[in-house]
Design a protein around this motif. Structure first.
Motif, short mmCIF file in Angstrom:
data_model
loop_
_atom_site.label_atom_id
_atom_site.label_comp_id
_atom_site.label_asym_id
_atom_site.label_seq_id
_atom_site.Cartn_x
_atom_site.Cartn_y
_atom_site.Cartn_z
N UNK A 236 0.81 -1.22 0.00
CA UNK A 236 0.00 0.00 0.00
C UNK A 236 0.85 1.28 0.00
N UNK A 237 2.14 1.15 -0.02
CA UNK A 237 3.01 2.31 -0.04
C UNK A 237 3.61 2.48 -1.43
N UNK A 238 3.57 3.59 -2.05
CA UNK A 238 2.93 4.82 -1.61
C UNK A 238 1.42 4.78 -1.84
N UNK A 239 0.72 5.51 -1.00
CA UNK A 239 -0.74 5.57 -1.07
C UNK A 239 -1.15 6.69 -2.03
N UNK A 240 -0.53 6.69 -3.19
CA UNK A 240 -0.81 7.72 -4.19
C UNK A 240 -0.56 7.15 -5.58
N UNK A 241 -1.04 7.84 -6.58
CA UNK A 241 -0.90 7.40 -7.97
C UNK A 241 0.57 7.47 -8.37
N UNK A 242 1.09 6.36 -8.85
CA UNK A 242 2.48 6.28 -9.31
C UNK A 242 2.47 6.26 -10.83
N UNK A 243 3.49 6.84 -11.44
CA UNK A 243 3.66 7.05 -12.87
C UNK A 243 2.65 6.37 -13.79
N UNK A 244 2.85 5.13 -14.20
CA UNK A 244 1.96 4.49 -15.18
C UNK A 244 0.64 4.03 -14.60
N UNK A 245 0.50 4.04 -13.28
CA UNK A 245 -0.81 3.73 -12.71
C UNK A 245 -1.84 4.74 -13.19
N UNK A 246 -1.38 5.94 -13.51
CA UNK A 246 -2.27 6.97 -14.01
C UNK A 246 -2.99 6.48 -15.27
N UNK A 247 -2.26 5.86 -16.20
CA UNK A 247 -2.86 5.39 -17.45
C UNK A 247 -3.65 4.10 -17.25
N UNK A 248 -3.04 3.12 -16.57
CA UNK A 248 -3.71 1.83 -16.40
C UNK A 248 -4.97 1.98 -15.56
N UNK A 249 -4.92 2.81 -14.55
CA UNK A 249 -6.11 3.04 -13.72
C UNK A 249 -7.25 3.65 -14.51
N UNK A 250 -6.92 4.63 -15.36
CA UNK A 250 -7.95 5.23 -16.21
C UNK A 250 -8.56 4.20 -17.15
N UNK A 251 -7.70 3.39 -17.77
CA UNK A 251 -8.21 2.38 -18.70
C UNK A 251 -9.12 1.39 -18.00
N UNK B 119 -6.13 11.44 -12.60
CA UNK B 119 -5.70 12.55 -13.45
C UNK B 119 -4.31 13.07 -13.11
N UNK B 120 -3.89 12.98 -11.87
CA UNK B 120 -2.63 13.59 -11.46
C UNK B 120 -1.72 12.55 -10.82
N UNK B 121 -0.48 12.50 -11.30
CA UNK B 121 0.52 11.63 -10.66
C UNK B 121 0.78 12.18 -9.26
N UNK B 122 0.93 11.32 -8.31
CA UNK B 122 1.17 11.58 -6.88
C UNK B 122 -0.06 12.13 -6.15
N UNK B 123 -1.24 12.02 -6.78
CA UNK B 123 -2.47 12.37 -6.07
C UNK B 123 -2.81 11.23 -5.12
N UNK B 124 -3.17 11.53 -3.87
CA UNK B 124 -3.49 10.46 -2.92
C UNK B 124 -4.78 9.73 -3.31
#
Length: 158
Positions: A41-56, A94-99
């Protein structure tokens, strides 16, 4: 069940190192599980490519149409895991490092961690079935176990 074993299967089961291979696979599985699941669970924020995969994954769950230049199988598997385990598809990527607002994102991190954990003992089994000696198979599996990029990719929504 009445099924007959082939001569080769009987020879392998009678082979005195059979239990050593089982123990080695178990040890590799436990070590890989620890390295992939500890502090997942660490980090509890959006990490680089999670931004794209999470949106998809969110778009697949919602049934929205979008253009993706990559094959969809991995994201569809993440979608199925998300649907079956109660993932919140309203998480904003939408934002990298957003919690993250809640811990349902962990559902999407579990799946790569499971596959990353299974990868290490499967490498050992593959090498042993390719007639590699136990020490070489153990060493190569150990290298895979501690390989930094594979650990990293096994810990995020990728």
């Amino acid at each position: 069940l009445g099924m007959k074993q082939s001569r080769k299967q009987k020879e392998y089961l009678e082979y005195d190192g059979y239990w050593l291979d089982i123990i080695m696979c178990g040890l590799l599985f436990c070590l890989a599980g620890y390295s992939r699941f500890s502090h997942l669970d660490h980090p509890n924020e959006v990490v680089f490519d999670e931004q794209h995969f999470g949106k998809f994954v969110n778009w697949y769950i919602r049934g929205e149409y979008f253009l993706d230049i990559h094959p969809p199988l991995g994201k569809l598997i993440l979608m199925v895991a998300g649907i079956t385990m109660g993932y919140n598809d309203q998480i904003d990527y939408d934002t990298i490092s957003a919690p993250y607002p809640d811990h349902t994102y962990m559902v999407l991190r579990y799946l790569p961690a499971i596959f990353g954990t299974l990868l290490v003992p499967m490498m050992y089994i593959t090498l042993r079935l390719s007639n590699m000696c136990r020490s070489v198979a153990s060493f190569i599996s150990w290298l895979l176990l501690v390989e930094n990029i594979i650990i990293t990719e096994s810990r995020y929504i990728l």
